[in-house]
Motif scaffolding. Structure first.
Motif, PDB file in Angstrom:
ATOM      1  N   VAL A 154       0.844  -1.203   0.000  1.00 40.33           N
ATOM      2  CA  VAL A 154       0.000   0.000   0.000  1.00 40.33           C
ATOM      3  C   VAL A 154       0.875   1.248   0.000  1.00 40.33           C
ATOM      4  CG1 VAL A 154      -1.620   1.371   1.377  1.00 40.33           C
ATOM      5  CG2 VAL A 154      -2.009  -1.078   1.059  1.00 40.33           C
ATOM      6  N   GLY A 155       1.947   1.229   0.800  1.00 38.40           N
ATOM      7  CA  GLY A 155       2.851   2.379   0.853  1.00 38.40           C
ATOM      8  C   GLY A 155       3.503   2.659  -0.485  1.00 38.40           C
ATOM      9  N   ARG A 156       3.922   1.602  -1.156  1.00 36.72           N
ATOM     10  CA  ARG A 156       4.545   1.778  -2.475  1.00 36.72           C
ATOM     11  C   ARG A 156       3.513   2.272  -3.492  1.00 36.72           C
ATOM     12  NH1 ARG A 156       8.458  -3.586  -3.136  1.00 36.72           N
ATOM     13  NH2 ARG A 156      10.014  -2.954  -1.581  1.00 36.72           N
ATOM     14  N   GLY A 157       2.290   1.764  -3.381  1.00 36.07           N
ATOM     15  CA  GLY A 157       1.245   2.182  -4.306  1.00 36.07           C
ATOM     16  C   GLY A 157       0.848   3.628  -4.117  1.00 36.07           C
ATOM     17  N   ALA A 158       0.925   4.102  -2.862  1.00 35.72           N
ATOM     18  CA  ALA A 158       0.526   5.480  -2.569  1.00 35.72           C
ATOM     19  C   ALA A 158       1.527   6.484  -3.125  1.00 35.72           C
ATOM     20  CB  ALA A 158       0.371   5.669  -1.066  1.00 35.72           C
ATOM     21  N   THR A 159       2.771   6.047  -3.321  1.00 34.19           N
ATOM     22  CA  THR A 159       3.806   6.963  -3.817  1.00 34.19           C
ATOM     23  C   THR A 159       4.137   6.720  -5.293  1.00 34.19           C
ATOM     24  OG1 THR A 159       5.539   5.427  -3.064  1.00 34.19           O
ATOM     25  CG2 THR A 159       4.844   7.157  -1.533  1.00 34.19           C
ATOM     26  N   ALA A 160       3.343   5.844  -5.934  1.00 33.58           N
ATOM     27  CA  ALA A 160       3.626   5.490  -7.325  1.00 33.58           C
ATOM     28  C   ALA A 160       2.978   6.427  -8.331  1.00 33.58           C
ATOM     29  CB  ALA A 160       3.161   4.063  -7.601  1.00 33.58           C
ATOM     30  N   GLY A 161       2.246   7.412  -7.856  1.00 30.35           N
ATOM     31  CA  GLY A 161       1.570   8.338  -8.769  1.00 30.35           C
ATOM     32  C   GLY A 161       0.144   7.924  -9.029  1.00 30.35           C
TER      33      GLY A 161
END
Length: 242
Positions: free
Chosen positions: A37-44
Motif C-alpha cells: 500500500v505504501g509503495r502504491g501510494a507513492t507510485a503516482g
C-alpha cells in the motif's frame, strides 16, 4: 480441534504453537500489505489495493468522528486501523486449510487456527484497549479522571471497579466465543467432505455458503471490537463531563 495441539515453552510459560504461528502469519500478511500500500501510494497512480486501503482508512475516520471527538481521538487513527485489520485477518485466516505434507502428497484435514479463537489472544487485545482507556482518560482529564470512580458516591467504588474488570472480559469472551464456535463448526463440516475432495479442494471450497457466512461473522466481530474500543476511550476522554 481434534488433533493434538503442540505446546511451546518459554520462560516458564506455555503457548499453543498453532496459535503463535497463525499470529505470526497474520502479522506478516499485514506487513506485506502495508508495504504494498505504501509503495502504491507513492507510485503516482494508486492501485486497487491502495484504493481499498484508503476506503478502509476513511471508514475508520468516519467511525471515530461519529462516536467521539475526532480532535481528541484522531491520534488513535493508526492504532484503531491496525486493530481492526489485525482482528479481521485473524478471524479470516482460520478459514484456510492447514496443509501438511505426506507420502500421498499435500493433504489437509484441519483448518488453520484463528489467533482470535484463543482466549489468551483476545484477552491480550482487550487488555490493550483498557490500558489505552486509562491513558487517554488521564491525558485529557489529568488525575481528576479517577474521580469518576467515586461518583455519585464513594460507596459506588466497588461497582466501578467491577465495571473496569468486566469490560475487557466481555470484550475478550465475545470475540473468542464467536470465532472459536466458527472454528469448531468448520472442523465438523470438514468431516463430511469426501476424502478425494480433501486432496483436490483443500477441504474448504465445497462449503462456499458457510465460508461466506464465516467471513461475515469475522467482519462483524472485528467491527464490534473496534467500535467498542472507540466508545470506551471516548467515555474516558469525556469522564469529567459525567
Amino acid at each position: 480441534m481434534t488433533y493434538e495441539r503442540e505446546v511451546w515453552h518459554f520462560m516458564g510459560l506455555e503457548f499453543w504453537a498453532d496459535t503463535l504461528v497463525a499470529t505470526w502469519i497474520t502479522m506478516a500478511i499485514l506487513l506485506v500489505v502495508g508495504i504494498m500500500v505504501g509503495r502504491g501510494a507513492t507510485a503516482g497512480v494508486p492501485g486497487r489495493l491502495t484504493v481499498a486501503f484508503e476506503m478502509v482508512l476513511e471508514f475508520i475516520k468516519n467511525l471515530i468522528a461519529e462516536n467521539a471527538d475526532y480532535k481528541k481521538m484522531g491520534a488513535l487513527l493508526t492504532y484503531i486501523l491496525t486493530l481492526l485489520l489485525f482482528i479481521l485477518f485473524s478471524n479470516t485466516i482460520g478459514l484456510f486449510p492447514n496443509f501438511t505434507f505426506g507420502l500421498g502428497g499435500i493433504i489437509t484435514k484441519e483448518n488453520m487456527v484463528s489467533p482470535t479463537g484463543d482466549l489468551n489472544a483476545t484477552l491480550a487485545l482487550a487488555l490493550l484497549t483498557i490500558i489505552l482507556v486509562q491513558i487517554w482518560g488521564i491525558r485529557y482529564n489529568g488525575m481528576h479522571y479517577f474521580s469518576h470512580f467515586l461518583t455519585p458516591h464513594w460507596l459506588f467504588l466497588p461497582l466501578h471497579l467491577i465495571e473496569l474488570i468486566t469490560k475487557p472480559v466481555t470484550l475478550a469472551f465475545r470475540l473468542y466465543g464467536n470465532i472459536y464456535a466458527k472454528s469448531v463448526l468448520m472442523g465438523v463440516l470438514l468431516k463430511f467432505i469426501p476424502f478425494g475432495l480433501i486432496f483436490i479442494l483443500g477441504g474448504f471450497i465445497p462449503h462456499v455458503i458457510w465460508l461466506g457466512f464465516s467471513l461475515f461473522i469475522g467482519a462483524i466481530q472485528a467491527f464490534v471490537f473496534t467500535i467498542l474500543t472507540i466508545v470506551y476511550v471516548s467515555q474516558a476522554v469525556n469522564a469529567s463531563e459525567h
